[in-house]
Scaffold this motif. Structure first.
Motif, mmCIF file in Angstrom:
data_model
loop_
_atom_site.group_PDB
_atom_site.id
_atom_site.type_symbol
_atom_site.label_atom_id
_atom_site.label_comp_id
_atom_site.label_asym_id
_atom_site.label_seq_id
_atom_site.Cartn_x
_atom_site.Cartn_y
_atom_site.Cartn_z
ATOM 1 N N GLU A 6 0.827 -1.197 0.000
ATOM 2 C CA GLU A 6 0.000 0.000 0.000
ATOM 3 C C GLU A 6 0.868 1.257 0.000
ATOM 4 N N CYS A 22 -2.738 0.300 -4.006
ATOM 5 C CA CYS A 22 -2.307 -1.044 -3.617
ATOM 6 C C CYS A 22 -1.691 -1.688 -4.851
ATOM 7 N N TRP A 36 -10.358 -3.193 1.095
ATOM 8 C CA TRP A 36 -9.602 -2.329 2.001
ATOM 9 C C TRP A 36 -10.197 -2.499 3.401
ATOM 10 N N ARG A 38 -9.451 -1.433 7.727
ATOM 11 C CA ARG A 38 -8.759 -0.469 8.561
ATOM 12 C C ARG A 38 -8.761 -0.928 10.010
ATOM 13 N N ARG A 46 -9.507 -5.861 12.498
ATOM 14 C CA ARG A 46 -9.539 -4.964 11.367
ATOM 15 C C ARG A 46 -10.955 -4.919 10.817
ATOM 16 N N TYR A 96 -5.365 -1.240 5.275
ATOM 17 C CA TYR A 96 -4.741 -2.417 4.693
ATOM 18 C C TYR A 96 -5.465 -2.823 3.426
ATOM 19 N N TRP A 116 -2.335 -10.022 2.377
ATOM 20 C CA TRP A 116 -2.432 -8.721 3.045
ATOM 21 C C TRP A 116 -1.187 -7.888 2.799
ATOM 22 N N GLN A 118 1.111 -4.401 4.167
ATOM 23 C CA GLN A 118 1.675 -4.030 5.466
ATOM 24 C C GLN A 118 0.938 -2.863 6.107
ATOM 25 N N GLY A 119 0.092 -2.193 5.351
ATOM 26 C CA GLY A 119 -0.709 -1.102 5.891
ATOM 27 C C GLY A 119 -0.102 0.262 5.647
#
Length: 126
Positions: A6, A22, A36, A38, A46, A96, A116, A118-119
């Motif tokens: 991201e 992304c 997505w 959060r 999440r 994420y 996923w 890493q955010g």
């Protein structure tokens, strides 16, 4: 395997906009749904925010972001985008990108997302 990275997070004032990106690697990415999520400090889980099916035919957003957040994808470039407008302090979180589900399915099934990133941090504050 699919790897996700991201970018685009940052700090904005209430009412502002951000566009998250992304970037994906892996040949199967274009055939998977993407979402997505959060996570806010102090929360274990999440939260699913918005998703898009593999070909873009289906999209789903939670009520609190409808009309403000837009998801899109460019499968030729292995990219997914999250346009966030009219951001509010309650949108502050680590965002994420995730991908998964059945290959070439029009379903968006967040519990099946296996891959996923890493955010990236989004902070909305005056």
């Amino acid at each position: 395997q699919v790897q996700l990275v991201e970018s685009g997070g940052g700090s904005v004032q209430p009412g502002g906009s951000l566009r998250l990106s992304c970037a994906a690697s892996g040949s199967t990415f274009s055939n998977l749904a993407v979402g997505w999520f959060r996570q806010t400090p102090g929360k274990k889980d999440r939260e699913f925010v918005i998703g898009i099916s593999w070909g873009g035919a289906n999209r789903y957003a939670i009520d609190s972001v409808k009309g403000r957040f837009t998801i899109s994808r460019d499968n030729a470039r292995n990219m997914v985008y999250l346009q966030m407008d009219n951001l509010q302090p309650e949108d502050t979180a680590i965002y994420y990108c995730a991908a998964g589900g059945s290959v070439a399915s029009n379903e968006i099934h967040p519990p099946s997302f296996d891959y996923w990133g890493q955010g990236t941090q989004v902070t909305v504050s005056s």
